[in-house]
Motif scaffolding. Structure first.
Motif, PDB file in Angstrom:
ATOM      1  N   LEU A   2      11.572 -13.928 -12.663  1.00 14.21           N
ATOM      2  CA  LEU A   2      10.899 -13.018 -12.967  1.00 14.21           C
ATOM      3  C   LEU A   2      10.105 -12.827 -11.519  1.00 14.21           C
ATOM      4  N   ILE A   3      10.042 -11.805 -10.855  1.00 15.72           N
ATOM      5  CA  ILE A   3      10.010 -11.642  -9.355  1.00 15.72           C
ATOM      6  C   ILE A   3       8.441 -11.569  -9.471  1.00 15.72           C
ATOM      7  N   GLY A   4       8.053 -11.158  -8.340  1.00 15.61           N
ATOM      8  CA  GLY A   4       6.103 -10.585  -8.102  1.00 15.61           C
ATOM      9  C   GLY A   4       6.425  -9.430  -6.823  1.00 15.61           C
ATOM     10  N   ILE A   5       6.135  -8.715  -6.659  1.00 14.35           N
ATOM     11  CA  ILE A   5       6.532  -7.931  -5.789  1.00 14.35           C
ATOM     12  C   ILE A   5       4.978  -7.041  -4.850  1.00 14.35           C
ATOM     13  N   THR A   6       4.641  -7.409  -4.054  1.00 14.68           N
ATOM     14  CA  THR A   6       2.996  -6.788  -3.725  1.00 14.68           C
ATOM     15  C   THR A   6       2.871  -6.649  -2.483  1.00 14.68           C
ATOM     16  N   GLY A   7       1.188  -6.517  -2.212  1.00 15.86           N
ATOM     17  CA  GLY A   7       1.664  -6.188  -0.915  1.00 15.86           C
ATOM     18  C   GLY A   7      -0.272  -5.058  -0.473  1.00 15.86           C
ATOM     19  N   PRO A   8      -1.149  -4.923   0.386  1.00 24.87           N
ATOM     20  CA  PRO A   8      -2.194  -3.799  -0.033  1.00 24.87           C
ATOM     21  C   PRO A   8      -1.423  -2.811   0.180  1.00 24.87           C
ATOM     22  N   SER A   9      -2.245  -1.713  -0.110  1.00 23.04           N
ATOM     23  CA  SER A   9      -2.301   0.066  -0.148  1.00 23.04           C
ATOM     24  C   SER A   9      -1.313  -0.080   1.164  1.00 23.04           C
ATOM     25  N   GLY A  10      -0.583   1.620   0.767  1.00 21.09           N
ATOM     26  CA  GLY A  10      -0.265   1.776   2.041  1.00 21.09           C
ATOM     27  C   GLY A  10       0.858   0.870   2.753  1.00 21.09           C
ATOM     28  N   ALA A  11       1.404  -0.081   2.244  1.00 17.67           N
ATOM     29  CA  ALA A  11       2.509  -1.076   2.571  1.00 17.67           C
ATOM     30  C   ALA A  11       4.211  -0.340   2.495  1.00 17.67           C
ATOM     31  N   GLY A  12       3.963   0.797   0.998  1.00 22.60           N
ATOM     32  CA  GLY A  12       5.037   1.071   0.743  1.00 22.60           C
ATOM     33  C   GLY A  12       5.936   0.129   0.019  1.00 22.60           C
ATOM     34  N   LYS A  13       5.796  -0.318  -1.448  1.00 25.91           N
ATOM     35  CA  LYS A  13       6.294  -1.361  -2.215  1.00 25.91           C
ATOM     36  C   LYS A  13       7.130  -0.563  -2.721  1.00 25.91           C
ATOM     37  N   GLY A  14       6.687   0.431  -3.192  1.00 21.97           N
ATOM     38  CA  GLY A  14       7.665   1.137  -3.776  1.00 21.97           C
ATOM     39  C   GLY A  14      10.089   1.182  -3.274  1.00 21.97           C
ATOM     40  N   CYS A 124       5.240 -15.597 -12.215  1.00 23.23           N
ATOM     41  CA  CYS A 124       7.033 -15.652 -11.603  1.00 23.23           C
ATOM     42  C   CYS A 124       7.320 -16.424 -10.784  1.00 23.23           C
ATOM     43  N   ASP A 125       9.215 -16.507 -11.030  1.00 26.20           N
ATOM     44  CA  ASP A 125      10.237 -17.378 -10.388  1.00 26.20           C
ATOM     45  C   ASP A 125       9.961 -17.571  -8.224  1.00 26.20           C
ATOM     46  N   VAL A 126       9.310 -15.869  -7.935  1.00 22.33           N
ATOM     47  CA  VAL A 126       9.415 -15.189  -6.374  1.00 22.33           C
ATOM     48  C   VAL A 126       8.644 -14.502  -6.889  1.00 22.33           C
ATOM     49  N   CYS A 127       7.688 -15.069  -5.212  1.00 25.12           N
ATOM     50  CA  CYS A 127       6.847 -13.351  -5.230  1.00 25.12           C
ATOM     51  C   CYS A 127       7.652 -13.170  -3.414  1.00 25.12           C
ATOM     52  N   VAL A 128       7.735 -11.432  -3.599  1.00 22.28           N
ATOM     53  CA  VAL A 128       8.021 -10.861  -2.275  1.00 22.28           C
ATOM     54  C   VAL A 128       6.765 -10.003  -1.892  1.00 22.28           C
ATOM     55  N   ALA A 129       6.283 -10.218  -0.597  1.00 19.92           N
ATOM     56  CA  ALA A 129       4.924  -9.693  -0.122  1.00 19.92           C
ATOM     57  C   ALA A 129       5.925  -8.128   0.839  1.00 19.92           C
ATOM     58  N   SER A 157     -11.009  -1.020   4.462  1.00 20.27           N
ATOM     59  CA  SER A 157     -11.641  -2.795   5.799  1.00 20.27           C
ATOM     60  C   SER A 157     -11.612  -3.396   4.252  1.00 20.27           C
ATOM     61  N   ARG A 158     -12.156  -3.190   3.086  1.00 17.72           N
ATOM     62  CA  ARG A 158     -12.436  -4.304   1.853  1.00 17.72           C
ATOM     63  C   ARG A 158     -11.405  -4.657   1.479  1.00 17.72           C
ATOM     64  N   GLN A 159      -9.717  -4.397   1.988  1.00 18.53           N
ATOM     65  CA  GLN A 159      -8.754  -5.133   1.143  1.00 18.53           C
ATOM     66  C   GLN A 159      -8.653  -6.734   1.540  1.00 18.53           C
ATOM     67  N   HIS A 160      -7.669  -6.941   0.805  1.00 20.13           N
ATOM     68  CA  HIS A 160      -7.265  -8.109   2.401  1.00 20.13           C
ATOM     69  C   HIS A 160      -5.882  -8.328   2.793  1.00 20.13           C
ATOM     70  N   SER A 161      -6.176  -8.976   3.868  1.00 17.65           N
ATOM     71  CA  SER A 161      -5.620  -9.114   5.101  1.00 17.65           C
ATOM     72  C   SER A 161      -3.701  -9.101   4.804  1.00 17.65           C
ATOM     73  N   ASP A 162      -3.361  -8.661   5.498  1.00 18.30           N
ATOM     74  CA  ASP A 162      -1.871  -9.174   5.543  1.00 18.30           C
ATOM     75  C   ASP A 162      -1.885 -10.979   5.075  1.00 18.30           C
ATOM     76  N   TYR A 164      -2.728 -13.033   3.380  1.00 16.43           N
ATOM     77  CA  TYR A 164      -3.703 -13.431   2.181  1.00 16.43           C
ATOM     78  C   TYR A 164      -2.223 -12.967   1.049  1.00 16.43           C
ATOM     79  N   TYR A 165      -1.553 -12.055   1.638  1.00 15.09           N
ATOM     80  CA  TYR A 165       0.077 -12.088   0.943  1.00 15.09           C
ATOM     81  C   TYR A 165       0.461 -12.515   1.161  1.00 15.09           C
ATOM     82  N   THR A 166       1.252 -12.435   2.762  1.00 17.01           N
ATOM     83  CA  THR A 166       2.046 -13.148   3.386  1.00 17.01           C
ATOM     84  C   THR A 166       2.237 -15.206   3.200  1.00 17.01           C
ATOM     85  N   SER A 167       0.492 -15.860   3.394  1.00 17.77           N
ATOM     86  CA  SER A 167       0.550 -16.994   3.347  1.00 17.77           C
ATOM     87  C   SER A 167       1.397 -17.433   1.532  1.00 17.77           C
TER      88      SER A 167
END
Length: 202
Positions: A2-14, A124-129, A157-162, A164-167
């Motif tokens: 089970l993999i988790g893929i996440t990131g801020p708006s507009g990062a292009g996770k798709g 998740c077994d692994v998470c990808v930012a 401006s009200r969302q997390h910084s990069d 937050y995800y990368t760490s």
């Protein structure tokens, strides 16, 4: 797996998700589940109307997404209120689907902007930012959402910084618009994850 893929708006996770799907991962899309959870008559839609105003429901019973976004992203508190209403049902549905895939022996992934906030990263077994330069994100969001640059910047401006995800993730992919490099990096990480799973399984 089970993999988790996440990131801020507009990062292009798709595009990253597409590469994993091409490796056979079933995709559990949080945004799709969120859309289904606010269909006419749904409990979450009623709760949103109680919090943000009955006029967010159009005459046909559907959600006026732009009006809701304008109100929900107006402050940190209102954003938290919206997420609180939405997350419980979304998380329940996503975890149920993940169990179904696990029972069938299939790898799957969570495509979830709020993966960490919802606590889904813990199962998740692994998470990808997936992250991207700010200006690139703004351009993508203007094209995608049809909002002004000022509205997009205010929302970001009200969302997390990069960080937050990368760490908090095991792998990081930078989507700066170089599609060939993005595909190569996504495939490399997907292959590494699958190799690790094979090694563990053996």
């Amino acid at each position: 797996m089970l993999i988790g893929i996440t990131g801020p708006s507009g990062a292009g996770k798709g595009r990253v998700v597409e590469e994993f799907a091409g490796r056979g991962f079933a995709v559990i899309d949080a945004d799709q589940i969120a859309r289904e959870s606010v269909l006419p008559g749904a409990p979450a839609l009623k709760a949103l109307a109680e919090t943000f105003g009955e006029d967010i429901i159009l005459s046909d019973g559907s959600l006026d997404r732009r009006l809701l976004a304008g109100r929900a992203f107006a402050s940190v508190e209102s954003t938290k209120a919206m997420n609180s209403i939405m997350l419980s049902g979304i998380v329940s549905r996503m975890t149920a689907l993940a169990r179904e895939y696990a029972d069938s022996g299939r790898n799957c992934l969570f495509d979830a902007p709020l993966l960490i906030e919802a606590g889904l990263d813990r199962i998740c077994d692994v998470c990808v930012a997936v992250v991207a330069p700010l200006e690139t994100r703004i351009e993508r969001l203007i094209r995608r959402d049809g909002l002004s640059e000022a509205e997009i910047r205010s929302r970001i401006s009200r969302q997390h910084s990069d960080d937050y995800y990368t760490s908090r993730c095991d792998y990081v992919i930078v989507n700066d618009g170089d599609i060939a490099r993005l595909r190569m990096e996504s495939q490399r990480i997907a292959d590494r994850i699958m190799q690790s799973a094979d090694t563990y399984g053996n």
